[in-house]
Design a protein around this motif. Structure first.
Motif, PDB file in Angstrom:
ATOM      1  N   THR A   1       0.898  -1.216   0.046  1.00  0.00           N
ATOM      2  CA  THR A   1       0.090  -0.023   0.049  1.00  0.00           C
ATOM      3  C   THR A   1       0.963   1.237  -0.046  1.00  0.00           C
ATOM      4  OG1 THR A   1      -0.123  -0.118   2.428  1.00  0.00           O
ATOM      5  CG2 THR A   1      -2.041  -1.189   1.173  1.00  0.00           C
ATOM      6  N   GLN A   2       0.339   2.111  -0.783  1.00  0.00           N
ATOM      7  CA  GLN A   2       1.247   3.584  -0.767  1.00  0.00           C
ATOM      8  C   GLN A   2       0.196   4.768  -0.405  1.00  0.00           C
ATOM      9  OE1 GLN A   2       3.578   2.165  -4.681  1.00  0.00           O
ATOM     10  NE2 GLN A   2       4.334   4.332  -3.820  1.00  0.00           N
ATOM     11  N   THR A   3       0.728   5.556   0.313  1.00  0.00           N
ATOM     12  CA  THR A   3      -0.047   6.618   0.502  1.00  0.00           C
ATOM     13  C   THR A   3       0.657   7.953   0.398  1.00  0.00           C
ATOM     14  OG1 THR A   3       0.312   6.714   2.850  1.00  0.00           O
ATOM     15  CG2 THR A   3      -1.693   5.509   2.160  1.00  0.00           C
ATOM     16  N   PRO A   4      -0.016   9.287   0.033  1.00  0.00           N
ATOM     17  CA  PRO A   4      -1.167   9.247  -0.678  1.00  0.00           C
ATOM     18  C   PRO A   4      -1.197   8.745  -2.061  1.00  0.00           C
ATOM     19  CG  PRO A   4      -0.334  11.495  -0.680  1.00  0.00           C
ATOM     20  CD  PRO A   4       0.762  10.521   0.115  1.00  0.00           C
ATOM     21  N   ARG A   5      -2.273   8.623  -2.684  1.00  0.00           N
ATOM     22  CA  ARG A   5      -2.390   8.038  -4.094  1.00  0.00           C
ATOM     23  C   ARG A   5      -2.139   9.420  -5.097  1.00  0.00           C
ATOM     24  NH1 ARG A   5      -4.961   3.869  -5.902  1.00  0.00           N
ATOM     25  NH2 ARG A   5      -3.795   4.197  -7.619  1.00  0.00           N
ATOM     26  N   TYR A   6      -2.501  10.507  -4.750  1.00  0.00           N
ATOM     27  CA  TYR A   6      -2.202  11.689  -5.419  1.00  0.00           C
ATOM     28  C   TYR A   6      -1.759  12.534  -5.054  1.00  0.00           C
ATOM     29  CZ  TYR A   6      -4.957   8.749  -8.704  1.00  0.00           C
ATOM     30  OH  TYR A   6      -5.424   7.616  -9.496  1.00  0.00           O
ATOM     31  N   LEU A   7      -1.002  13.667  -5.296  1.00  0.00           N
ATOM     32  CA  LEU A   7      -0.277  14.862  -4.629  1.00  0.00           C
ATOM     33  C   LEU A   7       0.065  15.808  -5.314  1.00  0.00           C
ATOM     34  CD1 LEU A   7       0.286  15.048  -1.714  1.00  0.00           C
ATOM     35  CD2 LEU A   7       2.494  13.876  -2.066  1.00  0.00           C
ATOM     36  N   ILE A   8      -0.419  17.073  -5.187  1.00  0.00           N
ATOM     37  CA  ILE A   8      -0.092  18.068  -6.078  1.00  0.00           C
ATOM     38  C   ILE A   8       0.885  19.035  -5.071  1.00  0.00           C
ATOM     39  CG2 ILE A   8      -0.825  20.137  -7.306  1.00  0.00           C
ATOM     40  CD1 ILE A   8      -3.188  18.611  -7.813  1.00  0.00           C
ATOM     41  N   LYS A   9       2.060  19.369  -5.361  1.00  0.00           N
ATOM     42  CA  LYS A   9       2.949  20.210  -4.656  1.00  0.00           C
ATOM     43  C   LYS A   9       3.454  21.448  -5.511  1.00  0.00           C
ATOM     44  CE  LYS A   9       3.278  18.255  -0.701  1.00  0.00           C
ATOM     45  NZ  LYS A   9       3.157  18.952   0.744  1.00  0.00           N
ATOM     46  N   THR A  10       3.942  22.281  -5.120  1.00  0.00           N
ATOM     47  CA  THR A  10       4.672  23.771  -5.665  1.00  0.00           C
ATOM     48  C   THR A  10       5.958  23.541  -5.771  1.00  0.00           C
ATOM     49  OG1 THR A  10       2.917  24.903  -5.045  1.00  0.00           O
ATOM     50  CG2 THR A  10       4.783  26.047  -5.853  1.00  0.00           C
ATOM     51  N   ARG A  11       6.687  24.113  -6.837  1.00  0.00           N
ATOM     52  CA  ARG A  11       8.196  23.914  -6.987  1.00  0.00           C
ATOM     53  C   ARG A  11       8.632  24.565  -5.536  1.00  0.00           C
ATOM     54  NH1 ARG A  11       9.773  27.144 -12.080  1.00  0.00           N
ATOM     55  NH2 ARG A  11       7.587  28.221 -11.793  1.00  0.00           N
ATOM     56  N   GLY A  12       9.972  23.977  -5.165  1.00  0.00           N
ATOM     57  CA  GLY A  12      10.554  24.335  -3.960  1.00  0.00           C
ATOM     58  C   GLY A  12       9.958  23.689  -2.731  1.00  0.00           C
ATOM     59  N   GLN A  13       8.966  23.118  -2.784  1.00  0.00           N
ATOM     60  CA  GLN A  13       8.228  22.660  -1.537  1.00  0.00           C
ATOM     61  C   GLN A  13       8.962  21.057  -1.458  1.00  0.00           C
ATOM     62  OE1 GLN A  13       4.043  22.555  -2.338  1.00  0.00           O
ATOM     63  NE2 GLN A  13       3.912  24.019  -0.507  1.00  0.00           N
ATOM     64  N   GLN A  14       8.842  20.520  -0.318  1.00  0.00           N
ATOM     65  CA  GLN A  14       9.292  19.178   0.001  1.00  0.00           C
ATOM     66  C   GLN A  14       8.028  18.021   0.165  1.00  0.00           C
ATOM     67  OE1 GLN A  14      11.550  18.478   3.367  1.00  0.00           O
ATOM     68  NE2 GLN A  14       9.748  18.081   4.696  1.00  0.00           N
ATOM     69  N   VAL A  15       8.282  16.748  -0.205  1.00  0.00           N
ATOM     70  CA  VAL A  15       7.239  15.845  -0.048  1.00  0.00           C
ATOM     71  C   VAL A  15       7.563  14.473   0.549  1.00  0.00           C
ATOM     72  CG1 VAL A  15       7.565  14.962  -2.275  1.00  0.00           C
ATOM     73  CG2 VAL A  15       5.179  14.817  -1.620  1.00  0.00           C
ATOM     74  N   THR A  16       6.746  14.102   1.291  1.00  0.00           N
ATOM     75  CA  THR A  16       6.835  12.531   2.111  1.00  0.00           C
ATOM     76  C   THR A  16       6.079  11.789   1.454  1.00  0.00           C
ATOM     77  OG1 THR A  16       8.160  13.703   3.719  1.00  0.00           O
ATOM     78  CG2 THR A  16       7.412  11.420   3.964  1.00  0.00           C
ATOM     79  N   LEU A  17       6.480  10.563   0.863  1.00  0.00           N
ATOM     80  CA  LEU A  17       5.631   9.302   0.469  1.00  0.00           C
ATOM     81  C   LEU A  17       5.756   8.191   1.252  1.00  0.00           C
ATOM     82  CD1 LEU A  17       6.060   9.772  -3.516  1.00  0.00           C
ATOM     83  CD2 LEU A  17       4.809  11.038  -1.975  1.00  0.00           C
ATOM     84  N   SER A  18       4.658   7.626   1.478  1.00  0.00           N
ATOM     85  CA  SER A  18       4.644   6.368   2.349  1.00  0.00           C
ATOM     86  C   SER A  18       4.439   5.072   1.681  1.00  0.00           C
ATOM     87  CB  SER A  18       3.691   6.590   3.433  1.00  0.00           C
ATOM     88  OG  SER A  18       3.874   5.704   4.519  1.00  0.00           O
ATOM     89  N   CYS A  19       5.017   4.055   2.242  1.00  0.00           N
ATOM     90  CA  CYS A  19       4.855   2.711   1.420  1.00  0.00           C
ATOM     91  C   CYS A  19       4.832   1.861   2.841  1.00  0.00           C
ATOM     92  CB  CYS A  19       5.887   2.205   0.885  1.00  0.00           C
ATOM     93  SG  CYS A  19       5.823   0.545   0.135  1.00  0.00           S
TER      94      CYS A  19
END
Lengths: 115, 112
Positions: free
Chosen positions: B5-23
């Motif tokens: 399983t992976q979360t989230p399924r969809y993500l929208i971010k802006t340039r320069g931001q950071q993101v964390t994806l989970s598995c």
């Protein structure tokens, strides 16, 4: 450089006939090969694998052939069914160099099975 | 047995931001690998974790990082997002050293 190549972006076959998908590799360290199937909006699904100590592996309608001297493998699907329509990826890894789980993928072949 | 399983399924971010994806891997699987899929580059290996240790790393910049927890769950982080980071990020788990990897459905990241 592409170490795993699938030169046919697409393939169409009639239902009931044989589908043959091809894959070539350049890295002689690769010794484990896998085929995956992928539907849109889903992750790849494992189909079949083969080790370099073999030249053929069979699982139901799926058979993979490996020609080490030519650095070529192929996936045969017999008989082809409309549900087989998907993108097929060839992948390779090197067990001998400790990178068994680092898969290098080809670019994929879109298989369409016509009813 | 539940799949990967992976979360989230969809993500929208802006340039320069950071993101964390989970598995979350299949129960009992201790190896987790991450891949990036883009139309231009296809499926590319990011990194692999086994028992909380990074075992292999692909050819990606240091902005891409990951970690694995004691329960085998894994996260990947991308800092200072660029437009080119827009992709489907896939996680895969495996039971044995050699054998098939089982993929999750992926997280679709869009960077605007």
């Amino acid at each position: 450089d592409q170490q795993v190549k699938q030169n046919s972006p697409s393939l169409s076959v009639q239902e009931g006939r044989i589908s043959i998908l091809n894959c070539d590799y350049t890295n002689s360290m690769f010794d484990y090969f896998l085929w995956y199937k992928k539907y849109p909006a889903e992750g790849p699904t494992f189909l079949i694998s083969i080790s370099s100590i073999k030249d053929k592996n069979e699982d139901g309608r799926f058979t993979v052939f490996l020609n080490k001297s030519a650095k070529h493998l192929s996936l045969h699907i017999v008989p082809s069914q409309p549900g087989d329509s998907a993108v097929y990826f060839c992948a390779a890894s090197s067990i001998s160099s400790g990178s068994a789980r680092q898969l290098t993928f080809g670019s994929g072949t879109q298989l369409t099975v016509l009813p | 047995k539940a799949g990967v399983t992976q979360t989230p399924r969809y993500l929208i971010k802006t340039r320069g931001q950071q993101v964390t994806l989970s598995c979350s891997p299949i129960s009992g699987h201790r190896s987790v690998s991450w891949y990036q899929q883009t139309p231009g580059q296809g499926l590319q290996f990011l990194f692999e974790y086994f028992s909380e240790t990074q075992r292999n790393k692909g050819n990606f910049p240091g902005r891409f990082s990951g970690r694995q927890f004691s329960n085998s769950r894994s996260e990947m982080n991308v800092s200072t997002l660029e437009l080119g980071d827009s992709a489907l990020y896939l996680c895969a788990s495996s039971l044995a050293e050699v054998g098939e990897q089982y993929f999750g459905p992926g997280t679709r990241l869009t960077v605007t």
